[in-house]
Design a protein around this motif. Structure first.
Motif: not given
Length: 342
Positions: A69-76
């Motif tokens: 989730a951390s990488d997913f939402w950081s990219e978003v």
């Protein structure tokens, strides 16, 4: 030219579209009600793990998603320029008695193994105003639980998709590979096409308080989630109502939820309620997400049944559905496939 069409702009539909867009695919997301209009437009945003024991494919899938989730939402956030309000700040839970304390202690070792050393399940002393009273004086603190603001997260995904050349619209013609992620309406359609109920809606009510605890962990106490948000509000939720007349009505059940939250965290006493929300969350008959080939639409796909864990499951759901739709690679657990709920 649209490569994939996603019917439904809730968290599953938007996350699958985003996972595809990241691979250079142009997506069209169609929802007549707009993004996050259903269950995904809520206000609570608690992304909490299952307890670390009796391990199964659902718990393993959820763990992988929470760790993604951390990488997913950081990219978003980077692509969209909009914050989804994500932060992994953990969760506090009071321990009621000696038996519960013993069980919590046993789960420390389980978490160390099952959570792959990437998060901890701890027991800490009760301390400070942002801490629920505990009969044992001890508190469970897990470091895996995260939060986001559901409405902000959906808006950020929409902006990220548009930045990558995809579109989110209220009307249009489905073309290319087609995914159905239409929540409770989709479950109703599946049940109508089948000989028994495939899933049902469970109503939830939540509230937003003007109380700033943005850097604090969330709390689960008195069967209530208390979730501090990045914007300086604190969310309280939620009910689980299988029987209801009006899916969006607010009633005394929410007042009870707020009262239980204040009893758990007296610091919330007197905080103004600035928003109330009610909506229906889609739950499959198996209680697991339904992911894979659509059972009644040959050549099309399905992602439904997020229920209370849709946002926590979303990064992994997006990845496995993109694998299946774009590359024909099936990484979906058998008990998540639609036939498990048919």
């Amino acid at each position: 030219m649209v490569d994939i069409t996603v019917m439904g702009a809730g968290i599953f539909g938007l996350s699958v579209a985003w996972a595809c867009a990241r691979r250079g695919v142009r997506a069209r997301v169609i929802d007549p009600h707009g993004p996050g209009a259903g269950a995904s437009g809520g206000i609570v945003g608690a992304m909490a793990p299952h307890v670390p024991e009796l391990w199964n494919s659902k718990k393993a899938f959820q763990l992988e998603s929470l760790l993604m989730a951390s990488d997913f939402w950081s990219e978003v956030a980077e692509v969209s320029g909009h914050s989804p309000g994500y932060a992994r700040l953990g969760r506090l839970q009071p321990i009621a008695d000696a038996a519960a304390l013993k069980l919590a202690a046993e789960r420390i070792e389980n978490a160390a193994t099952l959570w792959q050393g990437q998060a901890e399940w701890r027991i800490i002393p009760e301390s400070g105003p942002w801490c629920p009273p505990s009969a044992t004086g001890q508190i469970i603190h897990d470091t895996l639980t995260a939060r986001l603001h559901p409405r902000q997260a959906c808006a950020a995904l929409v902006a990220a998709l548009r930045a990558r050349g995809s579109e989110v619209v209220t009307d249009g013609k489905p073309t290319g590979r087609i995914l159905w992620a239409t929540g409770i309406a989709g479950l109703d359609a599946l049940s109508a096409a089948h000989t028994r109920i495939v899933g049902n809606g469970v109503k939830g009510q939540g509230a937003l308080l003007a109380y700033d605890a943005r850097d604090q962990p969330q709390i689960f106490a008195n069967e209530v989630h208390i979730v501090p948000h990045e914007d300086g509000t604190t969310a309280i939720g939620s009910t689980s109502e299988r029987y209801y007349d009006d899916p969006t009505s607010i009633d005394a059940q929410l007042d009870d939820v707020i009262a239980r939250a204040v009893a758990a965290v007296p610091a919330l006493s007197g905080a103004p309620v600035i928003a109330r929300w009610a909506g229906v969350r889609p739950r499959s008959r198996s209680r697991a997400p339904m992911l894979g080939a659509h059972p009644f639409r040959p050549g099309e796909f399905l992602a439904n049944g997020g229920f209370k864990i849709g946002f926590g499951m979303a990064p992994k759901v997006g990845a496995v559905m993109a694998d299946l739709m774009l590359d024909g690679i099936d990484r979906i657990p058998d008990d998540f496939k639609p036939e498990a709920s048919l």
